[in-house]
Design an enzyme around this catalytic site. Structure first.
Site, PDB file in Angstrom:
ATOM      1  N   CYS A 224      27.341  -1.048  49.741  1.00 18.76           N
ATOM      2  CA  CYS A 224      26.395  -1.466  48.692  1.00 18.76           C
ATOM      3  C   CYS A 224      26.969  -1.206  47.304  1.00 18.76           C
ATOM      4  O   CYS A 224      26.725  -1.951  46.373  1.00 18.76           O
ATOM      5  CB  CYS A 224      25.118  -0.656  48.775  1.00 18.76           C
ATOM      6  SG  CYS A 224      24.331  -0.583  50.344  1.00 18.76           S
TER       7      CYS A 224
HETATM    8  N1  LIG Z   1      23.761  -3.942  49.862  1.00 20.89           N
HETATM    9  C1  LIG Z   1      22.818  -3.012  49.914  1.00 20.89           C
HETATM   10  N2  LIG Z   1      22.394  -2.522  51.092  1.00 20.89           N
HETATM   11  N3  LIG Z   1      22.242  -2.622  48.728  1.00 20.89           N
HETATM   12  C2  LIG Z   1      21.283  -1.538  48.641  1.00 20.89           C
HETATM   13  C3  LIG Z   1      20.420  -1.696  47.423  1.00 20.89           C
HETATM   14  C4  LIG Z   1      19.422  -0.550  47.214  1.00 20.89           C
HETATM   15  C5  LIG Z   1      18.489  -0.807  46.028  1.00 20.89           C
HETATM   16  N4  LIG Z   1      17.691   0.382  45.742  1.00 20.89           N
HETATM   17  C6  LIG Z   1      17.575  -2.012  46.324  1.00 20.89           C
HETATM   18  O1  LIG Z   1      16.517  -1.801  46.890  1.00 20.89           O
HETATM   19  O2  LIG Z   1      17.929  -3.135  46.019  1.00 20.89           O
END
Ligand SMILES: NC(=[NH2+])NCCC[C@H](N)C(=O)O
Length: 408
Positions: A398
């Site tokens: 991420c």
């Molecule tokens: N590629 C990922 N899993 N990104 C995680 C993003 C977390 C972020 N807090 C959201 O909800 O967007």
């Protein structure tokens, strides 16, 4: 391989990656903001930055060129006219419209900063006590006068996987689902238009941030030079997947999109929270996305003579073997499929590995059950500290936007 954007797999040796080092935006959080800001707990910025620096240094020690989004954006905003246009668009997308005193004061304040200071300030948010107005508006007086911000902080920018994604020699600039993240993709749009590394490179934009339909990079996995997996998820819509597939089939060498339907919830908001590719024939998978018969809904999209053909499949192993031309396949379950460790480690991004080469990954140290199992399956695992970074609900994949990978 001189393309500034070159990603034809999830596992080719990583050569260039874009990160964002968390800043004041993580301090501009309070309990009643967390849910709307998609952050589950308030990270301790000092430690989060120590952890992020360890991540960056580990990448650099393994030959990866680390570019910082904030530096790329600042270097794209050196021209005053470009900076002015950027500020005005950002204000409009922040709901600051009209030419009233607040608008003028915010433009003046942001334009008084250097490009790098402006970028840091915009990501951190602008507090009301940073702007001195002669006359308070009705909104200031009557609507939530104690709300502390004129521009909301952007605490998710460090998840640079999502606002955009490199696919082949081009990119998607994503229309993000949640209001808290929607402004973020303006950054990469601006970088590709104005940064010296990219502005004259004629980089194909497979999908821009203005097209109807939601798309986030955590759902976009480049499984091979002609196969993509895209999550049908809480954050990516079937409409966006369909349009992206049509564009890629028409204008690139990609031939197949595996649209994988995953649970629509915050813990599993993107496909890469439950499924990542870590070697030629090895994947992490969160067992809870498969039903009791180990099935999952997969829609195989291919170009047909009369438009897209869509085939429904349910056997993940068979689909991956068929479209990746594999005789063997190793799906490594998060948390060893233990009914407690699996959901615990998925919640802390135990599935969200970043491959830096075939069979070599970066993971969060806290997911020790998953990490030990990866090693038992022959994977080289580099662990990074994660106590604070993980509070944003994202892991190493991420937090990284792969821009250049070696071909396999
Ligand atoms: N590629 C990922 N899993 N990104 C995680 C993003 C977390 C972020 N807090 C959201 O909800 O967007």
């Amino acid at each position: 391989m001189n393309d500034p954007i070159h990603v034809y797999s999830e596992i080719g040796r990583l050569k260039t990656v874009m990160l964002h080092r968390p800043g004041k935006e993580l301090e501009n959080l309070a309990p009643d903001l967390l849910e709307r800001m998609l952050i589950d707990e308030i990270p301790y910025l000092k430690i989060a930055d120590e952890e992020h620096d360890q991540f960056a240094h580990l990448l650099e020690e393994h030959g990866v060129k680390v570019l910082y989004l904030e530096k790329l954006l600042a270097d794209s905003l050196k021209d005053k006219n470009v900076r002015t246009k950027f500020v005005k668009q950002l204000l409009a997308e922040s709901g600051i419209v009209g030419e009233d005193e607040l608008y003028q004061e915010l433009v003046e304040f942001l334009m008084s900063l250097s490009p790098s200071e402006m970028v840091a300030q915009i990501i951190a948010g602008v507090r009301k006590d940073q702007i001195k107005l002669q006359h308070l508006s009705l909104a200031d007086l009557a609507e939530d006068p104690i709300y502390p911000f004129y521009l909301d902080p952007m605490p998710n920018v460090y998840f640079t996987r999502d606002q955009q994604a490199a696919i082949g020699n081009g990119m998607t600039i994503n229309r993000m689902t949640c209001r808290a993240r929607r402004r973020e993709s303006l950054f990469m749009e601006t970088i590709l238009l104005h940064h010296p590394l990219y502005k004259d490179a004629k980089i194909p934009i497979w999908r821009d941030r203005y097209q109807h339909g939601r798309l986030e990079g955590g759902d976009e996995l480049v499984l091979s030079q002609d196969v993509l997996a895209i999550g049908i998820s809480q954050r990516t819509s079937a409409t966006a997947i369909t349009q992206l597939a049509q564009k890629l089939f028409r204008d690139s060498k990609f031939k197949t999109v595996l649209a994988i339907k995953i649970p629509h919830n915050h813990a599993m908001m993107h496909l890469d929270t439950v499924f990542t590719m870590i070697n030629y024939d090895q994947f992490t998978v969160h067992p809870f996305i498969l039903d009791q018969d180990h099935n999952i809904d997969i829609y195989v999209l291919k170009a047909g003579t009369n438009g897209l053909t869509i085939t429904h499949e349910t056997n993940l192993t068979q689909v991956l073997k068929k479209y990746l031309h594999l005789s063997e396949l190793d799906l490594i379950p998060t948390g060893g499929a233990d009914p407690v460790a699996a959901p615990r480690e998925q919640w802390n991004d135990g599935s969200n590995t970043l491959a830096i080469a075939p069979g070599e990954v970066i993971t969060y140290d806290r997911n020790y059950v998953s990490n030990d199992l990866l090693r038992q399956h022959g994977i080289k695992v580099h662990e990074i500290r994660s106590s604070e970074l993980s509070r944003g609900r994202g892991g190493p994949r991420c937090m990284s936007c792969s821009l250049v990978r070696e071909d396999l």
